[in-house]
Write an enzyme that holds these catalytic residues in place. Sequence first.
Site, PDB file in Angstrom:
ATOM      1  CB  ALA A 133      -0.584   6.029   3.959  1.00 19.99           C
TER       2      ALA A 133
ATOM      3  CD  GLN B 192      10.044   0.678   2.866  1.00 20.66           C
ATOM      4  OE1 GLN B 192      11.161   0.131   3.646  1.00 20.66           O
ATOM      5  NE2 GLN B 192       8.766   0.206   3.212  1.00 20.66           N
TER       6      GLN B 192
ATOM      7  CG  ASP C 211       1.373   3.986   6.951  1.00 21.19           C
ATOM      8  OD1 ASP C 211       1.091   3.631   5.624  1.00 21.19           O
ATOM      9  OD2 ASP C 211       2.672   4.150   7.115  1.00 21.19           O
TER      10      ASP C 211
END
Length: 358
Positions: free
Chosen positions: A56, A205, A246
């Site tokens: 983000a 990730q 986020d």
Amino acid sequence: MRERLLAAEKVKAIEWEGGQLRLLDQRKLPLEELWHTCDSAAAVATAICEMVVRGAPAIGISAAYGLVMGLRARLAEGEDWRAALEIDFELLAGARPTAVNLSWALNQMRERLDRLKPGEDPLIAAEAQAASIHASDREANLTMAQFGVDLIRKHQGNSQNILTHCNTGGLATGGFGTALGVIRAAHLEGLVECVYVDETRPWLQGSRLTAWELAGEGVPVMLNADSAAAHLMKTRGITWVIVGADRITANGDVANKIGTYQLAVLAMHHGVRFMVVASSSTIDMELESGDDIPIEERAGRELLEVNGHRFAADVEAFNPVFDVTPADLIDAIVTEKGIVERPNAAKLAALMSRKRLH
């Protein structure tokens, strides 16, 4: 501690050089370190959509620089640049709808352009504002790292076994990292025994990015399948789950990478403390609760294929990118403005009324 943290900054994912944005292509890591150059707002929007850049804070910073390039092109066209620039605002804002840092950064850019003085160069002003957003995130990372370490010391002391999800380090931000920044700082202070990293399906990730960052800094790290989290909490003495965000709503609900909600439920059952680390720009006071957060869904092929090769049965796939963790499952939210333990609407409102501490 600040000097030690600055000395430990090794990973950088965003560079602004010669009026162009260079992004470390996170789709290629850890096998290849390839820099991707963007020279327009459209190129930045595509890079965000296609996961060249992710996280983000990094998305918001990239969008700010993208708007600078959009403005430069609109000014060169010689028409009404303000009206034309709305196309770039809209394009960038739609690139990733859940990450509120994106809209926050674009609003910062809009507000700066709205404050132009007579005769002021809009391009110089916009570039300075984007650089300020970038620098501010870096400073916030350092402050959050210190707060997070203080919180760990307060509750459990030394020899922490920490579980984290997705990537929240230097690759996802403008500096030291949010959740991973706290973990890295705790390691520097001798507080970490081992960091367990969820692989984080479907983009991996955790295995590609977080494990790569930690291993590169000598932090003891162990990779695990997402579905092993409950077993780890039961058998490996996990003391903290530390994740990023986020978007955080006014009541303290947290939207983060899909899989975070189940970690919070498991942590509550096993008596493991749950920490969310995010800058105050991630807090959206206009949304009352997590029910109001738009949850991005991506193409099902991300679950059905590996490197373009289908391996799954001939079925449809449900692929939400985020989930929402209710505030009552969260022990603490750490921001650069301070720490909120057992978050609720009143505590979040009080936090957001403060000035930044750095």
